[in-house]
Design an enzyme around this catalytic site. Sequence first.
Site, PDB file in Angstrom:
ATOM      1  N   SER A 153       0.838  -1.203   0.000  1.00  0.00           N
ATOM      2  CA  SER A 153       0.000   0.000   0.000  1.00  0.00           C
ATOM      3  C   SER A 153       0.874   1.255   0.000  1.00  0.00           C
ATOM      4  O   SER A 153       1.648   1.466  -0.923  1.00  0.00           O
ATOM      5  CB  SER A 153      -0.949  -0.047   1.195  1.00  0.00           C
ATOM      6  OG  SER A 153      -2.035   0.833   1.020  1.00  0.00           O
ATOM      7  N   ASP A 196      -5.931  -3.970  -2.018  1.00  0.00           N
ATOM      8  CA  ASP A 196      -4.835  -3.601  -1.122  1.00  0.00           C
ATOM      9  C   ASP A 196      -4.079  -4.810  -0.557  1.00  0.00           C
ATOM     10  O   ASP A 196      -4.673  -5.765  -0.068  1.00  0.00           O
ATOM     11  CB  ASP A 196      -5.407  -2.771   0.035  1.00  0.00           C
ATOM     12  CG  ASP A 196      -4.350  -1.996   0.768  1.00  0.00           C
ATOM     13  OD1 ASP A 196      -3.513  -2.612   1.445  1.00  0.00           O
ATOM     14  OD2 ASP A 196      -4.352  -0.745   0.669  1.00  0.00           O
TER      15      ASP A 196
END
Length: 309
Positions: free
Chosen positions: A76, A188
């Site tokens: 991320s 993610d």
Amino acid sequence: MRIPRHLIVFFLLSMILLGCSTTQHNTNTPSSMLKPREPIIALALGGGGAKGFAHIGVIKVLEAHGIKPQIVTGTSAGSFVGSIYASGKTAAQMQTLADQLKESDIRDLTLSRQGFIVGQKLQDYVNSHIGNKPIEQFPIRFAAVATQLNNGQKTEFIRGNAGQAVRASCSIPNVFIPATINKIQYVDGGLVSPIPVKTAKSMGADLIIAVDISARPDNSNKNTTSLWGLLDQTINIMGQQSIQEELKYANVVITPKVNQLGVMDLSSARTAISAGEKATQQQIIAIEAAIQQFKKSPAAFAPAPQAKF
């Protein structure tokens, strides 16, 4: 039968020369074997939205102490900062980018059942600042970690379009529309690997410096009344169970104090960078000790570990 004198002399000289050659060889071999190799150092950068600016502060202090990772892994926000660093940018250059970064540079709003941020601007931003280099051309080996939406499996992007890999790694569920790469949707990486230490290990690292910018879920619920507060809590929850499992493979863990910062607050960049610097200064002695300890270990006299991918 009498052996001619010149043959005897020739034989003795040959034996002397052979002995000198053997002695010289035996003298050089041990000294070369006793020289330890430098450790392969990896930097594993965790996720946390705008708190990820703290990673720049970490890199800044490592640079100042001459500590240069050969491997960078990111999840991320960690993939965002990590990709730019691994592409060849210095900490000072990244701090300048952070100071200049605006929401409009990376946020493209849309209306969709899958999310309200497209992610194309984020992809384009990364590629523009790394000179559109594919991951395999980075001077530092790099991996961005994402999650396959269809089966929940971890994917490590170590080649190809860097901006696209970062986009996949940053695609928070229900916030970003899932990134599609080769007909597979990704979300993610924090869902499966919030701090990609195991990935760094698999890439052949001897020593791993992990940076944990995650915050524990706020059970007061006071921050979940707004959209951004809800996003904060979502990121805090993601991957909590697997964080400790990852960190046990790290040699040193740096934990910048950034819990008070909002995950979408780009104006907090300077505060986050300073937090990263301070936390790393506190761990420099531990990092340098780990490097020296490695050089005295049997691993320093063995070949470097083979990467699994």
